[in-house]
Design an enzyme around this catalytic site. Structure first.
Site, PDB file in Angstrom:
ATOM      1  N   GLU A 115       0.850  -1.191   0.000  1.00 34.87           N
ATOM      2  CA  GLU A 115       0.000   0.000   0.000  1.00 34.87           C
ATOM      3  C   GLU A 115       0.886   1.242   0.000  1.00 34.87           C
ATOM      4  O   GLU A 115       2.059   1.194   0.388  1.00 34.87           O
ATOM      5  CB  GLU A 115      -0.905   0.002   1.231  1.00 34.87           C
ATOM      6  N   TYR A 152       5.054  -3.985  -8.962  1.00 33.18           N
ATOM      7  CA  TYR A 152       3.770  -4.506  -9.428  1.00 33.18           C
ATOM      8  C   TYR A 152       3.889  -5.140 -10.811  1.00 33.18           C
ATOM      9  O   TYR A 152       3.055  -5.951 -11.205  1.00 33.18           O
ATOM     10  CB  TYR A 152       2.738  -3.385  -9.471  1.00 33.18           C
ATOM     11  N   ASN A 206     -11.900   3.206  -5.617  1.00 33.78           N
ATOM     12  CA  ASN A 206     -11.747   4.076  -4.450  1.00 33.78           C
ATOM     13  C   ASN A 206     -11.891   5.526  -4.890  1.00 33.78           C
ATOM     14  O   ASN A 206     -10.934   6.145  -5.345  1.00 33.78           O
ATOM     15  CB  ASN A 206     -10.385   3.816  -3.797  1.00 33.78           C
ATOM     16  N   ARG A 246      -6.513  12.593  -8.443  1.00 39.44           N
ATOM     17  CA  ARG A 246      -6.975  11.972  -9.676  1.00 39.44           C
ATOM     18  C   ARG A 246      -8.435  12.304  -9.959  1.00 39.44           C
ATOM     19  O   ARG A 246      -8.832  12.412 -11.121  1.00 39.44           O
ATOM     20  CB  ARG A 246      -6.776  10.464  -9.624  1.00 39.44           C
ATOM     21  N   TYR A 285      -5.735   4.953 -21.520  1.00 37.79           N
ATOM     22  CA  TYR A 285      -6.271   4.568 -20.215  1.00 37.79           C
ATOM     23  C   TYR A 285      -5.698   5.477 -19.153  1.00 37.79           C
ATOM     24  O   TYR A 285      -4.485   5.731 -19.117  1.00 37.79           O
ATOM     25  CB  TYR A 285      -5.920   3.112 -19.894  1.00 37.79           C
ATOM     26  N   GLU A 313      -0.757  -1.800 -10.483  1.00 31.82           N
ATOM     27  CA  GLU A 313      -1.194  -2.618 -11.610  1.00 31.82           C
ATOM     28  C   GLU A 313      -1.933  -1.820 -12.668  1.00 31.82           C
ATOM     29  O   GLU A 313      -2.096  -2.270 -13.808  1.00 31.82           O
ATOM     30  CB  GLU A 313      -2.081  -3.770 -11.119  1.00 31.82           C
ATOM     31  N   LYS A 314      -2.407  -0.611 -12.323  1.00 33.18           N
ATOM     32  CA  LYS A 314      -3.123   0.217 -13.298  1.00 33.18           C
ATOM     33  C   LYS A 314      -2.276   0.445 -14.551  1.00 33.18           C
ATOM     34  O   LYS A 314      -2.765   0.371 -15.680  1.00 33.18           O
ATOM     35  CB  LYS A 314      -3.516   1.543 -12.657  1.00 33.18           C
TER      36      LYS A 314
END
Length: 358
Positions: free
Chosen positions: A120, A151, A192, A199, A239, A253-254
Site C-alpha cells: 500500500e 507490481y 476508491n 486523480r 487509459y 497494476e493500473k
C-alpha cells in the site's frame, strides 16, 4: 498555456539518454534480484520462511518456489508451530497495524529475520511508528526496499521466450493497423473514489474537453473475469492510470493493465523519471508533461487523428514482454531467496516511518 511536447523531435537528447539509462538500470536490478529461470540453483543453505499471516486475511495455497520460479532451497509454511525453527518470518503490515494480529513472540530465535511486507502507499499505511526497530528487512514496491518486487516489469523479448518465467510473462506485440482505429478514446477504472484525491480533480477537469468512460464502483459495471480490465481496455486508445496517492515509486497494476491491453497509459503518480525506470520514455503520457489539462486533452485528440504520431507511443512494444508478479506466492518466494543471500545479516530497520514516507 502551451503544451510541453516530450516526444517531439526537439526533445532534449540528453534527457532522453538519461531516461533510457535509468530504464536499463532498473532492468538490470530486476534481473539481479527477481526470480531468474536461467540461473543455476544457488549454493546457500536452505531456509524456512514462515508466513505469519496471509495478507488481508485471504488464504492462498503456498507455492513451490522451485517449480514456479526456480528458487531453490526454500521451504514456505504458514504453520505458527514452525516459529522456533524458522529462519525468517514475513509479516504483512495491514494485519498488525489494525491490531487484528499480534506480532510473533519475543525473544525471537537466534538470527531469525523479520520481514516487513507492504504494497500500500504511505497514505494507506497506518501506525508505522509502532514498528520502529522491530524488522530486519523491508519488502515493497519501492526500488530502495531491502527486497524489491514491483507490481510489474518488462522483460526483453529474447529472455522471455523460454524458461519457467514465460508462464507468468505476457509478450507484447507491436502495433497493428487496428490499434490506431480503436472505437473508444479514454477509459478509467476506479473503485476508491474520493473528492480529495488528485486523480478525481484531474478527471473533473479532463471530462470538460474529452469524453471519458468510467468503470467501477462509481461508473459502469466491469465485465466478469479475472482479466476483465485488460480485455475491456483493448477497445480504447488511452487509459487513465491514475494512482490514489502520489508517493515515491508507487506505480501499481493500473499501469500494467494498460500496457498489456495496448492502450497508452496516461499516468498520474510519482514524477516522470520514476516511470522511466520501468518503461521506455515514449511508452506513457505523464500529466506533468502538460501545462494545463486542456493541453493534455488536445494532445490525446491530436494523437487519435494522426496515427503516425500515435505510433511513437506503441512501436517499442514488440521488443518486450510484461511480467506481473502473482500476489502473494511470488512475493514469498522472492523474500525467501533474499533471506538465503543474507543469512549473516541481522540489521534492524530503525527508521521505518521516515524511510517509507520519504
Amino acid at each position: 498555456g502551451r503544451t510541453k511536447a516530450p516526444f517531439s523531435g526537439n526533445w532534449n537528447p540528453k534527457r532522453r539518454c538519461h531516461a533510457i539509462l535509468g530504464f536499463l538500470f532498473l532492468l538490470w536490478v530486476c534481473f539481479i534480484y527477481l526470480p531468474d529461470p536461467f540461473a543455476s540453483p544457488p549454493e546457500e543453505d536452505p531456509v524456512t520462511l514462515l508466513i505469519w499471516t496471509h495478507p488481508f486475511g485471504e488464504y492462498r495455497e503456498l507455492p513451490d518456489c522451485w517449480e514456479l520460479y526456480q528458487i531453490d532451497g526454500c521451504t514456505l509454511t504458514d504453520d505458527e508451530r514452525a516459529y522456533p525453527e524458522a529462519d525468517a518470518v514475513i509479516i504483512h503490515h495491514r494485519e498488525i497495524a489494525t491490531l487484528n494480529v499480534d506480532l510473533p513472540p519475543e525473544p525471537r530465535p537466534h538470527a531469525q529475520k523479520w520481514i516487513w511486507l507492504n504494497y500500500e502507499s504511505p497514505s494507506h499505511t497506518p501506525r508505522l511508528w509502532l514498528f520502529e526497530g522491530i524488522f530486519n528487512l523491508t519488502m515493497s514496491y519501492r526500488t530502495d526496499s531491502d527486497i524489491f518486487l514491483p507490481y510489474g516489469y518488462l522483460v526483453p523479448r529474447e529472455r522471455a521466450l523460454t524458461g519457467t518465467r514465460s508462464r507468468f510473462t505476457h509478450p507484447l506485440r507491436g502495433p497493428a493497423h487496428s490499434d490506431f482505429r480503436r472505437p473508444r478514446l479514454v477509459a478509467w477504472v476506479v473503485s476508491n473514489w474520493s473528492e480529495s484525491h488528485a486523480r478525481v480533480s484531474l478527471f473533473h477537469k479532463l471530462r470538460r474537453f474529452v469524453h471519458v468512460d468510467v468503470f467501477g464502483r462509481v461508473g459502469r459495471s466491469l465485465p466478469k473475469g479475472s482479466d476483465s480490465v485488460v480485455q475491456l481496455l483493448r477497445r480504447y486508445l488511452f487509459y487513465l492510470a491514475l494512482e490514489n496517492s502520489l508517493h515515491t515509486d508507487y506505480i501499481t497494476e493500473k499501469l500494467w493493465n494498460a500496457v498489456l491491453a495496448g492502450a497508452v497509459p496516461v499516468v498520474l503518480g510519482p514524477p516522470r523519471k520514476s516511470y522511466e525506470r520501468f518503461l521506455p520514455p515514449e511508452a506513457f503520457i505523464h500529466v506533468d508533461d502538460f501545462t494545463t489539462v486542456q493541453d493534455l486533452a488536445r494532445y490525446l485528440l491530436m494523437l487519435r487523428s494522426k496515427p503516425a504520431l500515435m505510433r511513437r507511443h506503441l512501436d517499442w512494444r514488440g521488443r518486450y514482454s510484461v511480467h506481473r508478479p502473482v500476489f502473494w506466492g511470488e512475493h514469498f518466494c522472492t523474500a525467501c531467496k533474499a533471506v538465503r543471500k543474507s543469512k549473516d545479516r541481522t540489521d534492524v530497520v530503525k527508521d521505518l516511518t521516515l524511510w517509507f514516507h520519504s
